[in-house]
Design an enzyme around this catalytic site. Structure first.
Site, PDB file in Angstrom:
ATOM      1  N   PRO A  20       0.780  -1.237   0.000  1.00 28.34           N
ATOM      2  CA  PRO A  20       0.000   0.000   0.000  1.00 28.34           C
ATOM      3  C   PRO A  20       0.821   1.302   0.000  1.00 28.34           C
ATOM      4  O   PRO A  20       0.246   2.375  -0.040  1.00 28.34           O
ATOM      5  CB  PRO A  20      -0.789  -0.106   1.295  1.00 28.34           C
ATOM      6  CG  PRO A  20       0.110  -0.878   2.203  1.00 28.34           C
ATOM      7  CD  PRO A  20       0.840  -1.862   1.335  1.00 28.34           C
ATOM      8  N   ASP A  43       2.875   0.723 -11.960  1.00 30.23           N
ATOM      9  CA  ASP A  43       1.604   1.468 -11.948  1.00 30.23           C
ATOM     10  C   ASP A  43       1.762   2.824 -11.273  1.00 30.23           C
ATOM     11  O   ASP A  43       2.711   3.032 -10.521  1.00 30.23           O
ATOM     12  CB  ASP A  43       0.592   0.702 -11.080  1.00 30.23           C
ATOM     13  CG  ASP A  43       0.087  -0.534 -11.758  1.00 30.23           C
ATOM     14  OD1 ASP A  43       0.297  -0.678 -12.965  1.00 30.23           O
ATOM     15  OD2 ASP A  43      -0.538  -1.349 -11.051  1.00 30.23           O
ATOM     16  N   LYS A  65      -2.356   3.970 -14.540  1.00 30.26           N
ATOM     17  CA  LYS A  65      -3.667   4.576 -14.820  1.00 30.26           C
ATOM     18  C   LYS A  65      -4.018   5.350 -13.574  1.00 30.26           C
ATOM     19  O   LYS A  65      -3.808   4.865 -12.474  1.00 30.26           O
ATOM     20  CB  LYS A  65      -4.741   3.508 -15.020  1.00 30.26           C
ATOM     21  CG  LYS A  65      -4.375   2.485 -16.022  1.00 30.26           C
ATOM     22  CD  LYS A  65      -5.285   1.290 -15.882  1.00 30.26           C
ATOM     23  CE  LYS A  65      -4.735   0.133 -16.682  1.00 30.26           C
ATOM     24  NZ  LYS A  65      -5.205  -1.131 -16.228  1.00 30.26           N
ATOM     25  N   GLY A  97       0.572  -1.923  -7.459  1.00 30.72           N
ATOM     26  CA  GLY A  97       0.161  -1.491  -6.123  1.00 30.72           C
ATOM     27  C   GLY A  97      -0.579  -2.608  -5.393  1.00 30.72           C
ATOM     28  O   GLY A  97      -1.300  -3.397  -6.016  1.00 30.72           O
ATOM     29  N   GLY A  98      -0.386  -2.692  -4.080  1.00 29.06           N
ATOM     30  CA  GLY A  98      -1.110  -3.682  -3.285  1.00 29.06           C
ATOM     31  C   GLY A  98      -0.720  -5.100  -3.666  1.00 29.06           C
ATOM     32  O   GLY A  98       0.461  -5.425  -3.775  1.00 29.06           O
ATOM     33  N   ASP A  99      -1.722  -5.924  -3.905  1.00 29.04           N
ATOM     34  CA  ASP A  99      -1.506  -7.302  -4.358  1.00 29.04           C
ATOM     35  C   ASP A  99      -1.825  -7.362  -5.852  1.00 29.04           C
ATOM     36  O   ASP A  99      -2.848  -6.816  -6.284  1.00 29.04           O
ATOM     37  CB  ASP A  99      -2.429  -8.253  -3.582  1.00 29.04           C
ATOM     38  CG  ASP A  99      -2.161  -9.687  -3.970  1.00 29.04           C
ATOM     39  OD1 ASP A  99      -1.335 -10.326  -3.302  1.00 29.04           O
ATOM     40  OD2 ASP A  99      -2.755 -10.156  -4.964  1.00 29.04           O
ATOM     41  N   THR A 127      -2.515  -6.129   0.411  1.00 28.59           N
ATOM     42  CA  THR A 127      -3.591  -5.477  -0.343  1.00 28.59           C
ATOM     43  C   THR A 127      -4.222  -4.337   0.468  1.00 28.59           C
ATOM     44  O   THR A 127      -4.115  -4.291   1.702  1.00 28.59           O
ATOM     45  CB  THR A 127      -4.644  -6.519  -0.774  1.00 28.59           C
ATOM     46  OG1 THR A 127      -5.532  -5.899  -1.702  1.00 28.59           O
ATOM     47  CG2 THR A 127      -5.437  -7.069   0.403  1.00 28.59           C
ATOM     48  N   ALA A 128      -4.857  -3.400  -0.249  1.00 33.08           N
ATOM     49  CA  ALA A 128      -5.401  -2.200   0.405  1.00 33.08           C
ATOM     50  C   ALA A 128      -6.317  -2.551   1.580  1.00 33.08           C
ATOM     51  O   ALA A 128      -6.264  -1.889   2.626  1.00 33.08           O
ATOM     52  CB  ALA A 128      -6.166  -1.367  -0.621  1.00 33.08           C
ATOM     53  N   MET A 179     -12.072   1.283  -4.972  1.00 36.45           N
ATOM     54  CA  MET A 179     -12.502   2.148  -6.080  1.00 36.45           C
ATOM     55  C   MET A 179     -13.961   2.584  -5.909  1.00 36.45           C
ATOM     56  O   MET A 179     -14.702   2.662  -6.888  1.00 36.45           O
ATOM     57  CB  MET A 179     -12.328   1.410  -7.431  1.00 36.45           C
ATOM     58  CG  MET A 179     -10.882   1.066  -7.721  1.00 36.45           C
ATOM     59  SD  MET A 179     -10.667  -0.003  -9.140  1.00 36.45           S
ATOM     60  CE  MET A 179     -10.951  -1.616  -8.423  1.00 36.45           C
TER      61      MET A 179
HETATM   62  N1  SAH Z   1      -4.131  -4.204  -6.348  1.00 34.25           N
HETATM   63  C1  SAH Z   1      -4.464  -3.167  -5.419  1.00 34.25           C
HETATM   64  C2  SAH Z   1      -5.808  -2.545  -5.702  1.00 34.25           C
HETATM   65  C3  SAH Z   1      -5.863  -1.810  -7.012  1.00 34.25           C
HETATM   66  S1  SAH Z   1      -7.418  -1.060  -7.284  1.00 34.25           S
HETATM   67  C4  SAH Z   1      -4.445  -3.741  -3.986  1.00 34.25           C
HETATM   68  O1  SAH Z   1      -4.336  -4.955  -3.822  1.00 34.25           O
HETATM   69  O2  SAH Z   1      -4.515  -2.955  -3.040  1.00 34.25           O
HETATM   70  C5  SAH Z   1      -7.136   0.561  -6.661  1.00 34.25           C
HETATM   71  C6  SAH Z   1      -7.923   0.808  -5.399  1.00 34.25           C
HETATM   72  O3  SAH Z   1      -7.274   0.193  -4.289  1.00 34.25           O
HETATM   73  C7  SAH Z   1      -8.051   2.258  -5.020  1.00 34.25           C
HETATM   74  O4  SAH Z   1      -9.119   2.877  -5.719  1.00 34.25           O
HETATM   75  C8  SAH Z   1      -8.349   2.160  -3.526  1.00 34.25           C
HETATM   76  O5  SAH Z   1      -9.698   1.822  -3.298  1.00 34.25           O
HETATM   77  C9  SAH Z   1      -7.502   0.966  -3.134  1.00 34.25           C
HETATM   78  N2  SAH Z   1      -6.174   1.361  -2.590  1.00 34.25           N
HETATM   79  C10 SAH Z   1      -4.967   1.088  -3.112  1.00 34.25           C
HETATM   80  N3  SAH Z   1      -3.977   1.539  -2.325  1.00 34.25           N
HETATM   81  C11 SAH Z   1      -4.571   2.113  -1.256  1.00 34.25           C
HETATM   82  C12 SAH Z   1      -4.091   2.763  -0.073  1.00 34.25           C
HETATM   83  N4  SAH Z   1      -2.785   2.908   0.174  1.00 34.25           N
HETATM   84  N5  SAH Z   1      -5.009   3.238   0.822  1.00 34.25           N
HETATM   85  C13 SAH Z   1      -6.331   3.084   0.593  1.00 34.25           C
HETATM   86  N6  SAH Z   1      -6.841   2.484  -0.492  1.00 34.25           N
HETATM   87  C14 SAH Z   1      -5.980   2.008  -1.414  1.00 34.25           C
END
Ligand code: SAH
Length: 268
Positions: A20, A43, A65, A97-99, A127-128, A179
């Site tokens: 995150p 990304d 994006k 980002g995230g997973d 993940t977020a 999102m």
């Molecule tokens: N693959 C990513 C998600 C991608 S979709 C994951 O696993 O986290 C993008 C959405 O993830 C954003 O619109 C938001 O809702 C969330 N997100 C990603 N990073 C975040 C963060 N640091 N804090 C809060 N929400 C986050």
């Protein structure tokens, strides 16, 4: 001749979750791959402190994006990934980002690589939803308050609204909506139409794990208004459920930040 019929598989890509934002939340594996990669396609969601870990001589390509403005279509990203990996002699990291497999279209990239006969590995990231939970001090499940949790996206494939929110109006259940900020009003209306109480606690966690993190809380009936709070920034996730009521008593992140500011004032 299709690449897939070649006798030897070519190239190798690591599809890596960056978590995150806080670089300390990278896995040891992700860190090693990022530091050693010859090419990194990343990304917009990947934070600057993580990007700074990329080797200075590596080729760094932003394919991100953001806010609906697509700098590259998914098909273009897939083609570029295949082209970079097909040269075979350079290690390629696709940093997400995230997973990578949670609302990250990592599956589509795996399909494109498989079709092109290119080997890959996938490294999970925080993940977020779990980052928002830990850093926002909101347990996703909690005895007596929540027996389960659903991770769901706030909009459909082409950005269209989702019509069946009422199906997710479950009692003793937590929802984490990725999102979803732009559609907060219709999400709340759908959940209330499905029977979820207007008084259900809600939170919006922005930039979880980053120094700019913000958590705003309210009730389901006020979610649309809450999403307009100036403290809400991108990226942000919505959390809906009784567990949100624990946030104020369990919060540790803002206290930590406050503590470090006081220390800086004293010694800075
Ligand atoms: N693959 C990513 C998600 C991608 S979709 C994951 O696993 O986290 C993008 C959405 O993830 C954003 O619109 C938001 O809702 C969330 N997100 C990603 N990073 C975040 C963060 N640091 N804090 C809060 N929400 C986050």
């Amino acid at each position: 001749m299709s690449l897939i019929s070649l006798p030897n598989r070519i190239g190798r890509v690591a599809i890596v979750g960056a978590g995150p934002g806080d670089p300390e939340l990278l896995t040891v594996k992700a860190l090693g791959l990022i530091q050693c990669a010859d090419v990194v396609l990343h990304d917009a969601l990947v934070s600057e402190p993580i990007l700074s870990l990329i080797h200075p001589q590596a080729e760094r390509i932003a394919v991100g994006k953001r806010c609906g403005r697509h700098s590259m279509s998914q098909e273009e990203i897939n083609r570029l990934l295949v082209a970079k990996a097909a040269s075979g002699d350079r290690s390629v990291v696709r940093l997400k980002g995230g997973d990578p497999l949670m609302f990250g279209r990592g599956g589509e990239e795996m399909q494109a690589l498989r079709e092109a006969g290119i080997d890959y590995e996938v490294v999970p990231g925080v993940t977020a939803a779990t980052a928002c939970a830990s850093y926002g001090a909101i347990p996703l499940t909690h005895r007596t308050l929540s027996r389960g949790v659903t991770f769901v996206t706030g909009h459909g494939m082409g950005g269209e609204p989702i019509a069946d929110w009422h199906r997710l109006a479950l009692s003793h259940h937590t929802l984490v909506i990725y999102m979803g900020v732009a559609r907060a009003g219709s999400i709340a209306a759908g959940l209330m139409a499905g029977g979820l109480s207007a008084e259900t606690p809600v939170a919006i966690v922005s930039r979880a794990s980053q120094p700019q993190q913000q958590v705003v809380t309210g009730r389901l009936a006020g979610l649309e208004q809450l999403a307009k709070d100036p403290r809400v920034q991108t990226p942000a996730a919505l959390i809906v459920g009784e567990v949100v009521s624990l946030h104020h008593s369990l919060d540790w992140f803002s206290a930590d930040l406050l503590g470090s500011e006081v220390v800086q004032q004293q010694f800075g």
